[in-house]
Write a protein that holds these residues in place. Structure first.
Motif, PDB file in Angstrom:
ATOM      1  N   LEU A   1       0.827  -1.071   0.095  1.00 56.27           N
ATOM      2  CA  LEU A   1      -0.181  -0.155  -0.124  1.00 56.27           C
ATOM      3  C   LEU A   1       0.970   1.226   0.057  1.00 56.27           C
ATOM      4  CD1 LEU A   1      -2.777  -1.016   2.607  1.00 56.27           C
ATOM      5  CD2 LEU A   1      -3.089  -1.284   0.170  1.00 56.27           C
ATOM      6  N   ARG A   2       0.323   2.223  -0.617  1.00 54.57           N
ATOM      7  CA  ARG A   2       1.222   3.786  -0.764  1.00 54.57           C
ATOM      8  C   ARG A   2       0.672   4.384   0.793  1.00 54.57           C
ATOM      9  NH1 ARG A   2      -0.437   5.514  -6.697  1.00 54.57           N
ATOM     10  NH2 ARG A   2       0.894   3.896  -7.874  1.00 54.57           N
ATOM     11  N   TYR A   3      -0.402   4.266   1.160  1.00 46.26           N
ATOM     12  CA  TYR A   3      -0.828   4.594   2.633  1.00 46.26           C
ATOM     13  C   TYR A   3      -1.290   3.353   3.457  1.00 46.26           C
ATOM     14  CZ  TYR A   3      -1.506   8.884  -0.328  1.00 46.26           C
ATOM     15  OH  TYR A   3      -1.273   9.847  -1.275  1.00 46.26           O
ATOM     16  N   ALA A   4      -0.943   3.646   4.805  1.00 48.08           N
ATOM     17  CA  ALA A   4      -1.595   2.589   5.630  1.00 48.08           C
ATOM     18  C   ALA A   4      -3.199   2.419   5.211  1.00 48.08           C
ATOM     19  CB  ALA A   4      -1.106   2.675   7.194  1.00 48.08           C
ATOM     20  N   ASP A   5      -3.445   3.558   5.111  1.00 49.23           N
ATOM     21  CA  ASP A   5      -5.095   3.581   5.069  1.00 49.23           C
ATOM     22  C   ASP A   5      -5.712   3.979   3.781  1.00 49.23           C
ATOM     23  OD1 ASP A   5      -4.026   6.102   5.361  1.00 49.23           O
ATOM     24  OD2 ASP A   5      -5.878   6.942   6.477  1.00 49.23           O
ATOM     25  N   GLU A   6      -4.986   3.428   2.820  1.00 47.89           N
ATOM     26  CA  GLU A   6      -4.961   3.833   1.314  1.00 47.89           C
ATOM     27  C   GLU A   6      -6.582   3.734   1.036  1.00 47.89           C
ATOM     28  OE1 GLU A   6      -2.928   3.258  -3.076  1.00 47.89           O
ATOM     29  OE2 GLU A   6      -2.249   2.085  -1.336  1.00 47.89           O
ATOM     30  N   PHE A   7      -7.307   2.705   1.621  1.00 49.56           N
ATOM     31  CA  PHE A   7      -8.533   2.310   1.219  1.00 49.56           C
ATOM     32  C   PHE A   7      -9.599   3.817   1.436  1.00 49.56           C
ATOM     33  CE2 PHE A   7      -6.481  -1.469   2.468  1.00 49.56           C
ATOM     34  CZ  PHE A   7      -6.455  -2.185   1.187  1.00 49.56           C
ATOM     35  N   VAL A   8      -9.409   4.211   2.528  1.00 53.27           N
ATOM     36  CA  VAL A   8     -10.271   5.238   2.876  1.00 53.27           C
ATOM     37  C   VAL A   8     -10.050   6.580   2.442  1.00 53.27           C
ATOM     38  CG1 VAL A   8      -9.017   5.930   4.948  1.00 53.27           C
ATOM     39  CG2 VAL A   8     -11.597   6.417   4.771  1.00 53.27           C
ATOM     40  N   ARG A   9      -8.635   6.576   2.024  1.00 51.33           N
ATOM     41  CA  ARG A   9      -8.044   7.637   1.234  1.00 51.33           C
ATOM     42  C   ARG A   9      -8.538   7.847  -0.088  1.00 51.33           C
ATOM     43  NH1 ARG A   9      -3.174  10.603   4.201  1.00 51.33           N
ATOM     44  NH2 ARG A   9      -3.302   9.641   6.064  1.00 51.33           N
ATOM     45  N   HIS A  10      -8.770   6.590  -0.837  1.00 56.30           N
ATOM     46  CA  HIS A  10      -9.190   6.641  -2.050  1.00 56.30           C
ATOM     47  C   HIS A  10     -10.750   6.983  -2.394  1.00 56.30           C
ATOM     48  CE1 HIS A  10      -9.512   5.699  -6.280  1.00 56.30           C
ATOM     49  NE2 HIS A  10     -10.439   5.132  -6.128  1.00 56.30           N
ATOM     50  N   LYS A  11     -11.331   6.593  -1.352  1.00 52.59           N
ATOM     51  CA  LYS A  11     -12.799   6.795  -1.075  1.00 52.59           C
ATOM     52  C   LYS A  11     -13.013   8.319  -0.864  1.00 52.59           C
ATOM     53  CE  LYS A  11     -15.392   3.041  -0.953  1.00 52.59           C
ATOM     54  NZ  LYS A  11     -16.372   2.634  -2.070  1.00 52.59           N
ATOM     55  N   ALA A  12     -12.298   8.686  -0.027  1.00 56.68           N
ATOM     56  CA  ALA A  12     -12.197  10.344   0.251  1.00 56.68           C
ATOM     57  C   ALA A  12     -11.908  11.055  -1.495  1.00 56.68           C
ATOM     58  CB  ALA A  12     -11.091  10.716   0.966  1.00 56.68           C
ATOM     59  N   LEU A  13     -10.739  10.616  -2.207  1.00 57.07           N
ATOM     60  CA  LEU A  13     -10.499  11.019  -3.605  1.00 57.07           C
ATOM     61  C   LEU A  13     -11.721  10.817  -4.173  1.00 57.07           C
ATOM     62  CD1 LEU A  13      -7.289  10.068  -5.139  1.00 57.07           C
ATOM     63  CD2 LEU A  13      -9.546  10.056  -6.528  1.00 57.07           C
ATOM     64  N   ASP A  14     -12.316   9.930  -4.096  1.00 58.85           N
ATOM     65  CA  ASP A  14     -13.757   9.617  -5.137  1.00 58.85           C
ATOM     66  C   ASP A  14     -14.499  10.704  -4.694  1.00 58.85           C
ATOM     67  OD1 ASP A  14     -12.820   7.654  -6.758  1.00 58.85           O
ATOM     68  OD2 ASP A  14     -13.740   6.071  -5.605  1.00 58.85           O
ATOM     69  N   ALA A  15     -14.663  10.946  -3.429  1.00 57.19           N
ATOM     70  CA  ALA A  15     -15.626  12.154  -2.962  1.00 57.19           C
ATOM     71  C   ALA A  15     -15.385  13.365  -3.604  1.00 57.19           C
ATOM     72  CB  ALA A  15     -15.849  12.033  -1.589  1.00 57.19           C
ATOM     73  N   VAL A  16     -14.184  13.848  -3.440  1.00 54.07           N
ATOM     74  CA  VAL A  16     -13.720  14.934  -4.146  1.00 54.07           C
ATOM     75  C   VAL A  16     -14.404  15.150  -5.643  1.00 54.07           C
ATOM     76  CG1 VAL A  16     -12.045  16.426  -4.632  1.00 54.07           C
ATOM     77  CG2 VAL A  16     -11.965  15.294  -2.557  1.00 54.07           C
TER      78      VAL A  16
END
Length: 311
Positions: free
Chosen positions: A227-242
């Motif tokens: 993973l690129r971030y330990a919490d990459e999953f929620v960060r991608h969901k945040a990216l999608d939301a933006v």
């Protein structure tokens, strides 16, 4: 002030669902144009779709835009996320295929393209959608809520998956271009090996690969580089939301909170906000500057069954 690109720039790649190669060219646009997609065809005139909530055709596995004749271009969310996250107001996006290329599965390549083109400041002031009162959308266990916020755009996203590699994760940030670049832009889309056969049989995920998707099996993350971030999953969901919230057509002055959300919830949130003029005002006032605020939380696997119809 409003911005556009200083010059045009092009990218090429396959779509994650259709698996079809396409070239997109990002071109400068005049003030108050917004973001407009122009689908080019070899044997007919181009068709255009402005980025706004009325152009949304589907949100099942990606955000699809279209015109009166139907769907025009799909999987627009990562590109829109980069443009919104970096504060780019006006762009003409020419595309010669049905789907925006997935590239590495994140918004990083689109950020690089914007940096390569550079930004030009226009003579017109930027307009904002200022949320005046709470607006909430619920769908089963999922919910989204927009609330008034005087310090810009605040994003609070929480996910909850039964898979041990994900569990319950939360990301919160007051968004600025630097926060978007550092905290969200490189977070990749993800999916589950157990879903691949079903999705491809339905015509989806035909361009998905470990080069553009974080894939999980019963043992965890399959990608060799992790993973690129330990919490990459929620960060991608945040990216999608933006990207999905860019369907409002103007930047938001609001606090957006979501739980177990996805494209469908995000798009419904924009539609609910804009369906009632009492919910918002169009303003030119800039948000009060605030110190960058970013937080993330990760917990173990939740006993709640996975809710991810849009995964």
């Amino acid at each position: 002030m409003q911005t556009t690109l200083a010059r045009e720039v092009a990218l090429k790649g396959v779509g994650v669902h259709a698996g079809v190669e396409a070239t997109i060219t990002l071109k400068p646009a005049a003030a108050n144009t917004g973001i407009v997609f122009s689908r080019t065809f070899a044997d007919s005139a181009p068709r255009k779709a402005a980025v706004n909530w009325k152009s949304v055709q589907a949100t099942d596995l990606a955000t699809v835009l279209g015109d009166r004749s139907g769907a025009l271009v799909s999987t627009v969310e990562h590109l829109l996320s980069a443009l919104s996250g970096l504060g780019v107001d006006n762009v003409l996006v020419e595309i010669d295929g049905p789907e925006v290329p997935i590239l590495d599965g994140s918004a990083a390549r689109f950020v690089e393209a914007v940096d390569q083109a550079g930004l030009a400041v226009l003579a017109s002031r930027r307009k904002y959608i200022k949320v005046l009162k709470p607006v909430r959308v619920e769908n089963g266990a999922s919910f989204g809520e927009l609330r008034p916020y005087d310090a810009g755009f605040r994003l609070e996203v929480e996910i909850d998956f039964a898979h041990e590699a994900i569990g319950r994760q939360r990301f919160a940030a007051t968004m600025t271009p630097s926060v978007f670049r550092r905290e969200l832009s490189a977070a990749r889309t993800f999916g589950f090996l157990s879903d691949v056969e079903r999705l491809r049989a339905a015509g989806y995920a035909r361009g998905a690969a470990l080069e553009n998707t974080v894939c999980l099996d019963e043992n965890g993350v399959m990608n060799e580089d992790g993973l690129r971030y330990a919490d990459e999953f929620v960060r991608h969901k945040a990216l999608d939301a933006v990207g999905d919230l860019a369907l409002a057509g103007l930047p938001l002055l609001a606090r957006y909170s979501s739980y177990r959300g996805g494209h469908k919830l995000n798009a419904a949130m924009v539609a609910a906000l804009l369906s009632d003029r009492a919910n918002y005002a169009i303003v030119e006032e800039a948000a009060r500057p605030v110190r960058e605020s970013v937080g993330a939380e990760i917990s173990g696997t939740s006993p709640v069954p996975v809710f991810a119809p849009e995964r």
